[in-house]
Design a protein around this motif. Structure first.
Motif, PDB file in Angstrom:
ATOM      1  N   HIS A 130       0.814  -1.223   0.000  1.00 26.87           N
ATOM      2  CA  HIS A 130       0.000   0.000   0.000  1.00 26.87           C
ATOM      3  C   HIS A 130       0.845   1.269   0.000  1.00 26.87           C
ATOM      4  N   TYR A 131       2.132   1.166  -0.351  1.00 28.85           N
ATOM      5  CA  TYR A 131       2.958   2.359  -0.527  1.00 28.85           C
ATOM      6  C   TYR A 131       3.454   2.350  -1.963  1.00 28.85           C
ATOM      7  N   GLU A 132       2.571   2.714  -2.881  1.00 30.25           N
ATOM      8  CA  GLU A 132       2.871   2.625  -4.294  1.00 30.25           C
ATOM      9  C   GLU A 132       3.582   3.885  -4.770  1.00 30.25           C
ATOM     10  N   SER A 133       4.377   3.720  -5.814  1.00 27.50           N
ATOM     11  CA  SER A 133       4.995   4.856  -6.482  1.00 27.50           C
ATOM     12  C   SER A 133       4.408   4.916  -7.891  1.00 27.50           C
ATOM     13  N   LEU A 134       3.478   5.832  -8.083  1.00 28.63           N
ATOM     14  CA  LEU A 134       2.701   5.884  -9.319  1.00 28.63           C
ATOM     15  C   LEU A 134       2.883   7.218 -10.024  1.00 28.63           C
ATOM     16  N   LYS A 135       2.740   7.177 -11.337  1.00 28.07           N
ATOM     17  CA  LYS A 135       2.774   8.375 -12.159  1.00 28.07           C
ATOM     18  C   LYS A 135       1.670   8.255 -13.204  1.00 28.07           C
ATOM     19  N   SER A 136       0.679   9.122 -13.145  1.00 36.57           N
ATOM     20  CA  SER A 136      -0.427   9.093 -14.096  1.00 36.57           C
ATOM     21  C   SER A 136      -0.018   9.748 -15.404  1.00 36.57           C
ATOM     22  N   ILE A 137      -0.393   9.118 -16.510  1.00 32.44           N
ATOM     23  CA  ILE A 137      -0.240   9.719 -17.824  1.00 32.44           C
ATOM     24  C   ILE A 137      -1.584   9.600 -18.541  1.00 32.44           C
ATOM     25  N   PHE A 138      -1.789  10.425 -19.551  1.00 30.71           N
ATOM     26  CA  PHE A 138      -3.062  10.446 -20.260  1.00 30.71           C
ATOM     27  C   PHE A 138      -2.814  10.125 -21.729  1.00 30.71           C
ATOM     28  N   ILE A 139      -3.580   9.171 -22.237  1.00 35.26           N
ATOM     29  CA  ILE A 139      -3.458   8.741 -23.620  1.00 35.26           C
ATOM     30  C   ILE A 139      -4.740   9.132 -24.359  1.00 35.26           C
ATOM     31  N   GLY A 140      -4.584   9.948 -25.385  1.00 36.86           N
ATOM     32  CA  GLY A 140      -5.744  10.383 -26.155  1.00 36.86           C
ATOM     33  C   GLY A 140      -6.283  11.728 -25.736  1.00 36.86           C
ATOM     34  N   GLY A 141      -5.543  12.500 -24.987  1.00 40.88           N
ATOM     35  CA  GLY A 141      -6.000  13.812 -24.553  1.00 40.88           C
ATOM     36  C   GLY A 141      -5.222  14.282 -23.352  1.00 40.88           C
ATOM     37  N   GLN A 142      -5.510  15.509 -22.910  1.00 37.23           N
ATOM     38  CA  GLN A 142      -4.879  16.049 -21.718  1.00 37.23           C
ATOM     39  C   GLN A 142      -5.838  15.937 -20.526  1.00 37.23           C
ATOM     40  N   GLY A 143      -5.302  15.580 -19.379  1.00 31.45           N
ATOM     41  CA  GLY A 143      -6.120  15.463 -18.177  1.00 31.45           C
ATOM     42  C   GLY A 143      -5.419  16.047 -16.979  1.00 31.45           C
ATOM     43  N   LYS A 144      -6.154  16.156 -15.892  1.00 31.02           N
ATOM     44  CA  LYS A 144      -5.573  16.643 -14.644  1.00 31.02           C
ATOM     45  C   LYS A 144      -6.156  15.854 -13.489  1.00 31.02           C
ATOM     46  N   LEU A 145      -5.335  15.660 -12.463  1.00 30.03           N
ATOM     47  CA  LEU A 145      -5.750  14.915 -11.282  1.00 30.03           C
ATOM     48  C   LEU A 145      -6.589  15.788 -10.367  1.00 30.03           C
ATOM     49  N   LEU A 146      -7.493  15.149  -9.639  1.00 32.53           N
ATOM     50  CA  LEU A 146      -8.291  15.818  -8.618  1.00 32.53           C
ATOM     51  C   LEU A 146      -7.910  15.249  -7.261  1.00 32.53           C
ATOM     52  N   PRO A 147      -7.955  16.057  -6.213  1.00 33.87           N
ATOM     53  CA  PRO A 147      -7.610  15.544  -4.879  1.00 33.87           C
ATOM     54  C   PRO A 147      -8.501  14.374  -4.483  1.00 33.87           C
ATOM     55  N   SER A 148      -7.914  13.405  -3.798  1.00 33.71           N
ATOM     56  CA  SER A 148      -8.674  12.230  -3.366  1.00 33.71           C
ATOM     57  C   SER A 148      -9.734  12.628  -2.357  1.00 33.71           C
ATOM     58  N   LYS A 149     -10.882  11.958  -2.444  1.00 31.95           N
ATOM     59  CA  LYS A 149     -11.951  12.150  -1.463  1.00 31.95           C
ATOM     60  C   LYS A 149     -11.979  10.915  -0.579  1.00 31.95           C
ATOM     61  N   ILE A 150     -11.181  10.963   0.495  1.00 29.23           N
ATOM     62  CA  ILE A 150     -11.087   9.804   1.378  1.00 29.23           C
ATOM     63  C   ILE A 150     -12.294   9.796   2.303  1.00 29.23           C
ATOM     64  N   SER A 151     -13.120   8.782   2.178  1.00 33.81           N
ATOM     65  CA  SER A 151     -14.350   8.693   2.962  1.00 33.81           C
ATOM     66  C   SER A 151     -14.234   7.754   4.146  1.00 33.81           C
ATOM     67  N   LYS A 152     -13.127   6.989   4.200  1.00 35.57           N
ATOM     68  CA  LYS A 152     -13.015   6.040   5.304  1.00 35.57           C
ATOM     69  C   LYS A 152     -12.823   6.783   6.616  1.00 35.57           C
ATOM     70  N   ASN A 153     -13.309   6.178   7.683  1.00 32.99           N
ATOM     71  CA  ASN A 153     -13.204   6.790   8.994  1.00 32.99           C
ATOM     72  C   ASN A 153     -11.805   6.625   9.557  1.00 32.99           C
ATOM     73  N   ILE A 154     -11.466   7.507  10.463  1.00 34.18           N
ATOM     74  CA  ILE A 154     -10.212   7.355  11.186  1.00 34.18           C
ATOM     75  C   ILE A 154     -10.296   6.079  12.008  1.00 34.18           C
ATOM     76  N   GLU A 155      -9.163   5.438  12.203  1.00 34.83           N
ATOM     77  CA  GLU A 155      -9.128   4.154  12.894  1.00 34.83           C
ATOM     78  C   GLU A 155      -9.885   4.232  14.218  1.00 34.83           C
ATOM     79  N   ASN A 156     -10.581   3.132  14.541  1.00 30.93           N
ATOM     80  CA  ASN A 156     -11.357   3.101  15.780  1.00 30.93           C
ATOM     81  C   ASN A 156     -10.487   3.350  17.000  1.00 30.93           C
ATOM     82  N   ALA A 157      -9.243   2.892  16.909  1.00 32.70           N
ATOM     83  CA  ALA A 157      -8.346   3.078  18.048  1.00 32.70           C
ATOM     84  C   ALA A 157      -8.138   4.555  18.340  1.00 32.70           C
ATOM     85  N   LYS A 158      -8.125   5.373  17.266  1.00 37.93           N
ATOM     86  CA  LYS A 158      -7.953   6.804  17.472  1.00 37.93           C
ATOM     87  C   LYS A 158      -9.251   7.452  17.927  1.00 37.93           C
TER      88      LYS A 158
END
Length: 672
Positions: A130-158
């Motif tokens: 779960h510690y990936e090193s990724l690089k997005s590229i776009f094929i067939g046009g130009q695109g842009k990334l949007l910030p992630s919408k993390i919906s998971k809850n903070i760990e129960n322990a916290k």
């Protein structure tokens, strides 16, 4: 390592805790760093957008995860091209050279338009999930990334903690205090602060005694971990904050001087860093690109990638804008951070990675008897590479296993393995332990298309004499999935490879093709689909050739790829059409003749295969979109001579690191 030792030396003077406790903690951190040196990679490409059939050129920066210096010990870096369904379309291996890790991937013909991903890693990096090193590229046009919408809850322990930390940035200093929600705290705690495993503070904290970290005393920036510890150094609470990114940046300037001869229409650009430290040098990549999209913040860059993306679990890639609009705090509050496993290290549980640093290429396998599948002890195994004139011999151990080290040849090199018993008999079964690579199953950030105009990418800027300008034509191969679904079986498969897919991937054997499918692994010639478990042990997937199931012991490498027309993989609910035998998953292989019989292929002690090998770099061909691509420049200053016409509609992008681990990132129009 020098930077880490210096940090620990400083901490010895800053700590306000008992010397004995401090020494124990520091010795544990040093031991963990030595046992498990972690790495990060970052891919700098020659463009952000491509067309089908183009070549992607790139440079991979491999750095120490803690200090961002290029002193990592791994010799090889792997790069994969993933399609929108997370299927590996291409995989290459790069070896360290004078230019660093420089390579290319050709985009297959006929693929669909979309966002694709380049994934880079070393074998050592596979020790962490779960510690990936990724690089997005776009094929067939130009695109842009949007910030992630993390919906998971903070760990129960916290969520259930009665004691939390309140961390504020006051006049550039960090102020930390205990936020007691229950009035149950009646004893002191210890506060441990680190940034990428480098300790920054270790001392007492209580309800009555707050802690303030002075800006000038902190030399590290990025994601900070604030851990509240009890007397036994157990973590009571932890919070993540993103502070002082400027401390990790090496600012550079680009100035231009006009040529004395105006007719030459040439401009000289000087790239330099004004605040380089003594003996510090830059290791950078440079490209000049046509300005297609004005908003460049919709992409990730080396600065946001090394400081933020690769330090958070399940947060592999974010646009650079996340670090500028305070979105990082929201992501940190919903993310966990166990990359450096500091909670375990503080308790003395130092662990070594199961996969060691890869310093040489190795061919492994096993030899067993045809009857009873018993290991052949002291068997003789020969490895031959006819086209390289290479020959080696070794013997098997008590478990029938063998290995050849130093098998370092370019991609496409063919090998022949043959095995015999100690007495020279050939009635043995030879199994090759092929390399397994993890699939990517994470959630990628959302993206938007910023432009669908693809014809201007890599087109000529001028017409030849007598040429006629035609109307723009967009050509794409649209297909619903990466498959060729020609019958009822294929239409219900989870993954399918048609003949065109197999040819574009260029797999040399079935095992190499199957390893590209998420959740499929190969172990000593047997294929396993994750989740295929029985009571007591793991069971391989069922293999069907032309609709007929074959024995589990059958070696798929006996089937030549030139005879294969389609491969379908069934897992989960799709296996019901195969009946009870398909419970662990089914791999269906369709040959071109459609009448394959396994008994017609004799068992043999010989195996022919083609290893992944390392890629031989190819020269870059300039185009109108990227006329200049310099993957490796090293020094303290550089001069570029560029045509005057590049002053309009072209920009200069520079990324890299310094010998001291500072990050270099620059974007600017050439006309400025």
């Amino acid at each position: 390592m020098r930077k880490l030792l210096f940090a620990i030396f400083l901490l010895c003077f800053q700590t306000s805790l008992y010397a004995q406790k401090s020494n124990v903690l520091l010795s544990r951190i040093l031991r963990q760093v030595q046992l498990f040196p972690q790495e990060k990679t970052y891919i700098f490409t020659d463009a952000e957008s491509y067309q089908v059939g183009q070549r992607i050129h790139f440079r991979v920066f491999l750095v120490n995860a803690a200090i961002h210096q290029t002193d990592s010990a791994s010799r090889y870096v792997y790069v994969e091209l993933l399609n929108p369904n997370n299927l590996v379309m291409k995989r290459i291996r790069l070896t360290r050279s004078d230019q660093g890790f420089v390579g290319y991937i050709d985009i297959p013909e006929g693929i669909e338009k979309g966002r694709y991903v380049l994934r880079s890693f070393t074998k050592n990096m596979l020790n962490l999930q779960h510690y990936e090193s990724l690089k997005s590229i776009f094929i067939g046009g130009q695109g842009k990334l949007l910030p992630s919408k993390i919906s998971k809850n903070i760990e129960n322990a916290k969520d259930n903690l009665k004691t939390q930390l309140l961390i504020e940035l006051l006049n550039k200093d960090i102020h930390i205090k205990i936020n007691d929600l229950s009035d149950s705290i009646k004893h002191d705690y210890r506060l441990f602060v680190h940034c990428r495993s480098i300790p920054l503070f270790f001392g007492k904290i209580s309800k009555e005694k707050d802690v303030t970290l002075n800006y000038d005393s902190i030399f590290q920036g990025g994601v900070f971990s604030f851990q509240l510890l009890d007397d036994n150094l157990n973590t009571v609470a932890e919070q993540l904050k993103f502070f002082y990114p400027e401390k990790e940046l090496c600012p550079i300037s680009v100035s231009r001087t006009r040529s004395e001869n105006e007719k030459n229409a040439s401009q000289e650009y000087v790239i330099k860093a004004d605040n380089l430290r003594e003996d510090e040098t830059m290791d950078i990549s440079v490209r000049v690109e046509h300005i297609d999209v004005d908003d460049y913040m919709g992409h990730s860059n080396i600065f946001s990638h090394l400081l933020f993306d690769t330090d958070l679990m399940d947060c592999p890639e974010e646009p650079a804008s996340v670090l500028l609009n305070n979105s990082s705090s929201k992501l940190l509050n919903c993310s966990s951070w166990n990359r450096y496993q500091m909670a375990d290290v503080l308790k003395g549980e130092c662990k070594k990675g199961l996969i060691g640093i890869e310093k040489t290429a190795i061919v492994r396998g096993r030899v067993e008897s045809l009857i009873g599948h018993k290991p052949i002890k002291e068997g003789v195994v020969n490895l031959i590479s006819p086209n390289k004139g290479f020959y080696a011999v070794t013997k098997t151990d008590e478990k029938g296993c063998f290995s050849f080290e130093g098998i370092d040849f370019p991609e496409g090199t063919q090998y022949v393995l043959n095995a015999f018993t100690k007495t020279g008999k050939s009635w043995v079964k030879l199994l090759l332990d092929e390399e397994n690579f993890p699939c990517y199953e994470g959630q990628l950030p959302q993206f938007d298309w910023s432009s669908n105009d693809t014809t201007h990418i890599n087109t000529t800027s001028e017409l030849p004499q007598g040429g006629i300008q035609m109307e723009e034509i967009e050509v794409f191969g649209h297909q619903p999935s990466y498959s060729s679904r020609s019958d009822a079986y294929a239409r219900t498969a989870d993954f399918s490879f048609g003949l065109r897919d197999i040819e574009s991937i260029g797999a040399t054997c079935l095992h190499e093709l199957l390893r590209r499918v998420p959740s499929v692994t190969i172990e000593l010639g047997k294929c396993y689909i994750r989740g295929g478990m029985t009571v007591g042990k793991k069971r391989p997937a069922a293999i069907a050739i032309d609709g007929i199931f074959i024995n589990d012991d059958y070696d798929l490498d006996n089937i030549q790829m030139s005879d294969v027309e389609r491969v379908d993989i069934f897992k989960g609910g799709s296996t019901v059409i195969w009946g009870a035998i398909g419970g662990m998953g089914v791999i269906s292989i369709t040959t071109k003749k459609g009448n394959f019989k396994s008994d017609t292929v004799p068992s043999t002690n010989t195996k022919t295969f083609t290893s992944l090998g390392y890629q031989i770099p190819q020269s870059f061909i300039p185009n109108s979109h990227t006329p200049v691509w310099l993957p490796s420049l090293r020094g303290s200053a550089f001069r570029l001579h560029l045509p005057t016409e590049y002053q309009t509609k072209y920009r200069l992008i520079i990324e890299g690191v310094t010998s001291e681990g500072r990050i270099v990132h620059y974007i600017g129009d050439l006309g400025e």
